[in-house]
Design an enzyme around this catalytic site. Structure first.
Site, mmCIF file in Angstrom:
data_model
loop_
_atom_site.group_PDB
_atom_site.id
_atom_site.type_symbol
_atom_site.label_atom_id
_atom_site.label_comp_id
_atom_site.label_asym_id
_atom_site.label_seq_id
_atom_site.Cartn_x
_atom_site.Cartn_y
_atom_site.Cartn_z
ATOM 1 N N LYS A 20 21.264 69.372 73.730
ATOM 2 C CA LYS A 20 20.657 69.071 72.430
ATOM 3 C C LYS A 20 19.978 67.702 72.473
ATOM 4 O O LYS A 20 18.867 67.528 71.956
ATOM 5 C CB LYS A 20 21.723 69.095 71.343
ATOM 6 C CG LYS A 20 21.247 68.627 69.960
ATOM 7 C CD LYS A 20 22.316 68.819 68.906
ATOM 8 C CE LYS A 20 23.427 67.809 68.986
ATOM 9 N NZ LYS A 20 23.092 66.523 68.324
ATOM 10 N N ARG A 116 24.969 57.424 55.784
ATOM 11 C CA ARG A 116 24.877 56.931 57.155
ATOM 12 C C ARG A 116 23.752 55.890 57.241
ATOM 13 O O ARG A 116 22.631 56.142 56.805
ATOM 14 C CB ARG A 116 24.629 58.093 58.132
ATOM 15 C CG ARG A 116 25.762 59.101 58.128
ATOM 16 C CD ARG A 116 25.496 60.287 59.029
ATOM 17 N NE ARG A 116 25.563 59.934 60.440
ATOM 18 C CZ ARG A 116 25.445 60.823 61.423
ATOM 19 N NH1 ARG A 116 25.258 62.104 61.135
ATOM 20 N NH2 ARG A 116 25.501 60.435 62.685
ATOM 21 N N SER A 162 23.674 52.010 66.469
ATOM 22 C CA SER A 162 23.357 53.333 67.005
ATOM 23 C C SER A 162 22.266 53.225 68.049
ATOM 24 O O SER A 162 21.201 52.655 67.787
ATOM 25 C CB SER A 162 22.899 54.279 65.885
ATOM 26 O OG SER A 162 22.442 55.504 66.415
ATOM 27 N N GLN A 164 20.519 55.570 68.866
ATOM 28 C CA GLN A 164 19.422 56.425 68.395
ATOM 29 C C GLN A 164 18.329 55.615 67.712
ATOM 30 O O GLN A 164 17.161 55.993 67.735
ATOM 31 C CB GLN A 164 19.967 57.494 67.447
ATOM 32 C CG GLN A 164 20.843 58.529 68.139
ATOM 33 C CD GLN A 164 21.492 59.487 67.169
ATOM 34 O OE1 GLN A 164 21.210 59.472 65.979
ATOM 35 N NE2 GLN A 164 22.366 60.330 67.679
ATOM 36 N N ASP A 304 30.611 61.090 72.435
ATOM 37 C CA ASP A 304 30.697 62.472 71.955
ATOM 38 C C ASP A 304 31.854 63.249 72.576
ATOM 39 O O ASP A 304 32.198 64.333 72.097
ATOM 40 C CB ASP A 304 29.381 63.215 72.229
ATOM 41 C CG ASP A 304 28.284 62.826 71.245
ATOM 42 O OD1 ASP A 304 28.608 62.216 70.212
ATOM 43 O OD2 ASP A 304 27.110 63.132 71.507
ATOM 44 N N LYS A 402 25.870 73.557 64.736
ATOM 45 C CA LYS A 402 25.105 72.303 64.718
ATOM 46 C C LYS A 402 24.650 71.905 66.117
ATOM 47 O O LYS A 402 23.525 71.444 66.304
ATOM 48 C CB LYS A 402 25.951 71.191 64.104
ATOM 49 C CG LYS A 402 25.257 69.838 64.038
ATOM 50 C CD LYS A 402 26.108 68.830 63.303
ATOM 51 C CE LYS A 402 25.539 67.434 63.402
ATOM 52 N NZ LYS A 402 24.238 67.294 62.746
#
Length: 418
Positions: A20, A116, A162, A164, A304, A402
């Site tokens: 993903k 978030r 993060s 990301q 994760d 998800k």
């Protein structure tokens, strides 16, 4: 869903779908590249589908399923409202992508998404002359994104919230006229995800200079390309855990042991706990015939898989400590808090702090009904416990869509009874 242990020791070979994380990075990068790109072995997860649908709504032409074709490089010239639901990666990546808009975009998400943080990324983009405003609470979604004057240049962002955020900026950089220099301050979490981002960008022609993750300079232009996603290392962890827990069994997954995905190192932690780990050119195999040992593990590079490890530690002799978990507090749920609550149901004692959890391996953990908190990884990380407990019940099992929509099918293929 009630999961029951296999009737005989596991002897499973699991073929995993595309990552993903890699799929989402390739989707965004290909959308910024002029011409037609192809993404093979793409993830069919709900998160990736949310990103695909958002990109389509923004005018990117995308067709296909596991093999995706993208015509990128188009200007964003539509007034649209995009709901990223609970897809955190998609929301962060879209925040940067939509800063290129010629019109006005409303970017929102689920109730949890609106709790978030996004402020660090928005501040970095606005420092580059983006035009992003908050519609509710400052620092959190939803966002109103209008035409700015993004030419590139230099920006600074914290590395401790993060990775990301940093990935979103880096992927945007080669699409800007002057490229982008990203300066990272403070402690960097999940550096392995930055490596993944940079690798995908290189495949699409980006020029990159990385100075020890303190200053990363990226330039374009992107070029259309063919990209094949590796199997998902996060998804592999659940099946490797099954191999470590099932007496006399073994599980093999089709994962390159030397992948840039940080989660590939989960197998090394299993080896420290006493499991037998065999690495081939394109697979990892785990088996075990002994009591697992407690372990101290820093999961900064593979957060994760932290929940999977926590469940394994419930069956290990002694006290385990898992650190590097600061980002788990702001995921789909507060994952540290959720782990403590559900392990307590199994009569497993825990202790936790801001970025760690300690698990005291129980002499005889009990089966339980596991609440998933609308978090896919809560469902999947507790499933392997059935290999020892005989059975375990997972509430709201559909949350796995998800990231891993066929997880239960794969688990049944491995030998578990559902």
């Amino acid at each position: 869903m009630i999961i029951k242990k296999p009737l005989k020791p596991l002897n499973a070979k699991i073929v995993l779908g595309g990552s993903k994380s890699l799929t989402n990075r390739a989707l965004l990068t290909a959308s910024l590249a002029d011409g037609r790109s192809v993404i093979e072995n793409a993830s069919l997860s709900a998160d990736s589908k949310i990103l695909i649908n958002a990109l389509k709504k923004l005018g990117v032409k995308i067709t296909g399923g596991k093999k995706i074709r993208i015509s990128g490089g188009k200007k964003l010239n539509k007034n649209v409202r995009i709901d990223a639901k609970d897809a955190g990666t998609a929301f962060r990546f879209l925040t940067a992508f939509c800063a290129l808009t010629e019109k006005e975009i409303i970017l929102t998400g689920s109730a949890r998404m609106q709790k978030r943080p996004i402020g660090e990324l928005v501040s970095a983009l606005n420092s580059l002359s983006a035009n992003i405003k908050y519609l509710k609470e400052a620092g959190f979604p939803p966002l109103k994104i209008r035409k700015g004057v993004l030419l590139g240049g230099r920006t600074t962002i914290g590395g401790n919230i993060s990775s990301q955020f940093i990935s979103a900026l880096l992927m945007l950089g080669p699409a800007l006229k002057n490229g982008l220099e990203v300066n990272i301050k403070g402690h960097l979490v999940s550096a392995s995800y930055i490596d993944m981002t940079l690798d995908v960008m290189r495949r699409f022609g980006a020029k990159i200079e990385n100075k020890n993750y303190r200053k990363i300079t990226v330039k374009g232009p992107y070029k259309s390309a063919k990209y094949k996603c590796e199997p998902d290392a996060s998804g592999a962890s659940y099946f490797l855990a099954c191999g470590a827990l099932n007496p006399g069994g073994k599980v093999r997954v089709n994962l390159n042991p030397y992948s840039l995905q940080g989660d590939v190192e989960f197998a090394d932690i299993l080896a420290k706990m006493g499991a037998k780990v065999v690495k081939g050119k394109d697979y990892i195999e785990v088996s075990n015939n002994c009591q697992l040992k407690a372990v101290n593990a820093d999961m900064t590079l593979m957060p994760d898989t932290a929940q999977t490890l926590a469940v394994l530690c419930a069956f290990a002799r002694g006290k385990s400590k898992i650190t590097g978990l600061s980002t788990l507090r702001i995921k789909e749920t507060d994952r540290i808090k959720a782990l403590c609550a559900e392990l307590a149901k199994m009569h497993v004692k825990t202790k936790s702090g801001k970025d760690f959890i300690e698990i005291y391996g129980a002499a005889a953990p009990q089966t339980a009904k596991i609440k998933t908190y609308n978090d896919h990884r809560m469902a999947m990380s507790f499933a392997p416990a059935a290999a020892v407990l005989g059975k375990i019940e997972i509430l709201t099992p559909s949350v796995v869509k998800k990231s891993f929509p066929d997880f239960w099918i794969k688990l049944k293929h491995a030998g578990f009874r559902l």
